[in-house]
Design a protein around this motif. Structure first.
Motif, PDB file in Angstrom:
ATOM      1  N   TRP A   1     -67.847 -75.819  18.576  1.00 34.67           N
ATOM      2  CA  TRP A   1     -67.632 -75.110  19.702  1.00 34.67           C
ATOM      3  C   TRP A   1     -68.865 -74.237  20.144  1.00 34.67           C
ATOM      4  O   TRP A   1     -69.246 -74.075  21.382  1.00 34.67           O
ATOM      5  CB  TRP A   1     -66.282 -74.519  19.826  1.00 34.67           C
ATOM      6  CG  TRP A   1     -65.065 -75.572  19.827  1.00 34.67           C
ATOM      7  CD1 TRP A   1     -65.107 -76.653  20.625  1.00 34.67           C
ATOM      8  CD2 TRP A   1     -63.918 -75.292  19.259  1.00 34.67           C
ATOM      9  NE1 TRP A   1     -63.798 -77.343  20.408  1.00 34.67           N
ATOM     10  CE2 TRP A   1     -63.139 -76.600  19.529  1.00 34.67           C
ATOM     11  CE3 TRP A   1     -63.496 -74.294  18.427  1.00 34.67           C
ATOM     12  CZ2 TRP A   1     -61.828 -76.643  18.903  1.00 34.67           C
ATOM     13  CZ3 TRP A   1     -62.003 -74.207  18.149  1.00 34.67           C
ATOM     14  CH2 TRP A   1     -61.413 -75.721  18.425  1.00 34.67           C
ATOM     15  N   ASN A   2     -69.324 -73.697  18.951  1.00 28.69           N
ATOM     16  CA  ASN A   2     -70.439 -72.543  19.157  1.00 28.69           C
ATOM     17  C   ASN A   2     -71.672 -73.364  19.994  1.00 28.69           C
ATOM     18  O   ASN A   2     -72.261 -72.916  20.544  1.00 28.69           O
ATOM     19  CB  ASN A   2     -70.930 -71.829  17.999  1.00 28.69           C
ATOM     20  CG  ASN A   2     -71.890 -70.969  18.072  1.00 28.69           C
ATOM     21  OD1 ASN A   2     -71.879 -69.814  18.810  1.00 28.69           O
ATOM     22  ND2 ASN A   2     -72.892 -71.097  17.600  1.00 28.69           N
TER      23      ASN A   2
ATOM     24  N   ALA B   1     -79.038 -66.888  19.308  1.00 26.79           N
ATOM     25  CA  ALA B   1     -78.083 -67.994  19.133  1.00 26.79           C
ATOM     26  C   ALA B   1     -78.573 -68.938  17.979  1.00 26.79           C
ATOM     27  O   ALA B   1     -77.964 -69.266  17.064  1.00 26.79           O
ATOM     28  CB  ALA B   1     -77.992 -68.832  20.361  1.00 26.79           C
TER      29      ALA B   1
ATOM     30  N   ARG C   1     -71.299 -74.643  23.499  1.00 32.69           N
ATOM     31  CA  ARG C   1     -71.570 -73.331  24.226  1.00 32.69           C
ATOM     32  C   ARG C   1     -73.020 -73.072  24.424  1.00 32.69           C
ATOM     33  O   ARG C   1     -73.434 -72.831  25.415  1.00 32.69           O
ATOM     34  CB  ARG C   1     -70.648 -72.165  23.833  1.00 32.69           C
ATOM     35  CG  ARG C   1     -70.794 -70.847  24.610  1.00 32.69           C
ATOM     36  CD  ARG C   1     -69.935 -69.942  24.036  1.00 32.69           C
ATOM     37  NE  ARG C   1     -70.405 -69.314  22.638  1.00 32.69           N
ATOM     38  CZ  ARG C   1     -70.206 -68.176  22.070  1.00 32.69           C
ATOM     39  NH1 ARG C   1     -68.958 -67.586  22.701  1.00 32.69           N
ATOM     40  NH2 ARG C   1     -70.516 -67.858  20.958  1.00 32.69           N
ATOM     41  N   THR C   2     -73.882 -72.902  23.329  1.00 28.81           N
ATOM     42  CA  THR C   2     -75.224 -72.685  23.149  1.00 28.81           C
ATOM     43  C   THR C   2     -75.805 -73.811  24.159  1.00 28.81           C
ATOM     44  O   THR C   2     -76.778 -73.397  24.966  1.00 28.81           O
ATOM     45  CB  THR C   2     -75.834 -72.583  21.875  1.00 28.81           C
ATOM     46  OG1 THR C   2     -74.731 -71.573  21.238  1.00 28.81           O
ATOM     47  CG2 THR C   2     -77.116 -72.096  21.793  1.00 28.81           C
TER      48      THR C   2
ATOM     49  N   GLY D   1     -73.195 -68.127  25.137  1.00 23.99           N
ATOM     50  CA  GLY D   1     -73.564 -68.398  23.575  1.00 23.99           C
ATOM     51  C   GLY D   1     -74.982 -68.569  23.698  1.00 23.99           C
ATOM     52  O   GLY D   1     -75.527 -68.515  22.422  1.00 23.99           O
TER      53      GLY D   1
ATOM     54  N   ALA E   1     -76.397 -69.955  14.707  1.00 24.30           N
ATOM     55  CA  ALA E   1     -76.191 -71.204  14.290  1.00 24.30           C
ATOM     56  C   ALA E   1     -76.522 -71.253  12.841  1.00 24.30           C
ATOM     57  O   ALA E   1     -75.636 -71.960  11.972  1.00 24.30           O
ATOM     58  CB  ALA E   1     -76.629 -71.914  14.943  1.00 24.30           C
TER      59      ALA E   1
END
Length: 398
Positions: free
Chosen positions: A301-302, A317, A305-306, A312, A321
């Motif tokens: 999900w991250n 970012a 979003r990025t 994100g 990650a």
């Protein structure tokens, strides 16, 4: 954010699935599942031939901003589709990742048209393999401390210095090298981004570094007057730091999602091992397995979003990650051993002086992941980046 696959994505999936089914046969089928972390030595000839097969199919360079080099052009969702299908059939570990996903987008963003036309077609055909000349013995995560020097000599630069932890340098045809082209410069200034051929006997020496896994993916590289053409400086002399940082942004783009597909397969293998060994009956181990699954979903999900450009994204970012996946993958390696208990310490073959110990896939996973929180920028450096560039905290005293 919503990240679904539409009708055109499913058409692309059917095309990718059909192509893989038709071409992953014979010697290529024999290389399936080989060449992952800790086993890069497996099936080298077959995997290099597979790169050329991918090139003939146009499957190299899906994420490039240009379709002028024999590559297909795919949307973000289609790139994820390709990665899913590639992982589903356990296609051979990629040999050309560094050229395709790091150098090529950098050349498209910062290179001249002449550089693009010279270097991108061989990458797209799966013919040219690249390595990355960044880290040095005294300049790893603190890359701005590099000391490799390049001196202008007419139409070329002569490069002298040492690089270390250079992935696949022993197989690469070319290396993109960060070197100081301005004498007396320090820090980020005076660094240039050069494209250098590796086949220079007496001027380029590669020494493999034997790892805990028994393999040698990483190498030391020594340059002794190695030649790089002045026309092969990307972004112009002295602009190497900006180009290098741009490249690191590409490193943690859509390839992050592709990486997570491999992580999911590894987690599935560990889960099956836990079921076979009865380790899931242990509430502590069961809780750790569930946490690994949940954290992998959060990482996905991250990443979405990025890539979607919402809140994100930003300067921190890539560091977020890297912190997420480095620690997660290391814990997965530890969990792979924990579910086996004492049996994890026993190799699959007999050991002797003439035949060193062998490792199975999960043992290689454990040993290889010990480095996950160090390579690619250590956890300490990533936290400094987030603190200084995102939170605005005072810089660390140096």
């Amino acid at each position: 954010m919503e990240f679904g696959f539409g009708p055109r994505d499913e058409e692309f999936r059917a095309e990718a699935r059909a192509w893989l089914g038709a071409h992953l046969t014979g010697v290529f089928a024999g290389a399936a599942g080989r060449g992952g972390p800790g086993s890069e030595h497996e099936g080298v000839a077959e995997r290099r031939a597979w790169e050329r097969e991918l090139g003939r199919g146009g499957w190299i360079g899906l994420g490039w901003d240009s379709q002028a080099y024999g590559n297909r052009r795919a949307t973000l969702t289609q790139q994820v589709v390709w990665a899913e299908e590639y992982a589903r059939v356990r296609a051979p570990g990629r040999h050309g990742h560094i050229g395709e996903n790091l150098l090529a987008p950098t050349l498209l963003a910062h290179g001249t048209r002449e550089q693009q036309d010279e270097f991108l077609p061989p990458i797209a055909r799966g013919e040219a393999l690249w390595c990355q000349g960044y880290s040095e013995p005294g300049a790893g995560s603190d890359l701005a401390g590099l000391r490799t020097a390049a001196v202008r000599d007419g139409d070329v630069y002569r490069v002298t210095g040492q690089k270390i932890w250079t992935s696949l340098a022993h197989e690469a045809d070319w290396c993109f090298v960060l070197a100081r082209t301005e004498p007396g410069s320090t820090g980020h200034r005076g660094i240039s981004f050069l494209l250098l051929p590796m086949d220079q006997p007496g001027r380029v020496e590669v020494r493999p570094i034997r790892q805990l896994t028994g393999t040698s993916e990483f190498n030391e590289v020594f340059f002794d007057g190695a030649v790089a053409r002045a026309a092969h400086v990307v972004g112009g002399p002295g602009d190497g730091w900006r180009v290098a940082m741009s490249l690191l942004g590409f490193e943690r783009g859509v390839s992050t999602l592709v990486q997570q597909i491999g992580f999911a397969q590894e987690l599935g293998t560990v889960l099956r091992e836990a079921l076979a060994a009865g380790a899931v009956d242990d509430p502590v181990l069961r809780d750790r397995l569930v946490r690994q699954w949940a954290e992998l979903r959060v990482m996905r999900w991250n990443a979405l979003r990025t890539l979607g450009g919402s809140n994100g994204s930003g300067a921190g970012a890539p560091s977020v990650a890297k912190l997420l996946w480095g620690g997660w993958h290391q814990r997965l390696g530890e969990l792979a051993m924990a579910v086996r208990g004492a049996a994890a310490a026993v190799g699959p073959g007999d050991w002797s002086e003439d035949a060193p110990y062998e490792l199975d896939a999960l043992q290689r996973l454990f040993l290889f992941t010990r480095a996950d929180t160090i390579y690619g920028g250590s956890d300490e450096i990533q936290r400094n980046i987030i603190a200084e560039r995102v939170l605005g905290l005072p810089r660390e005293a140096r």
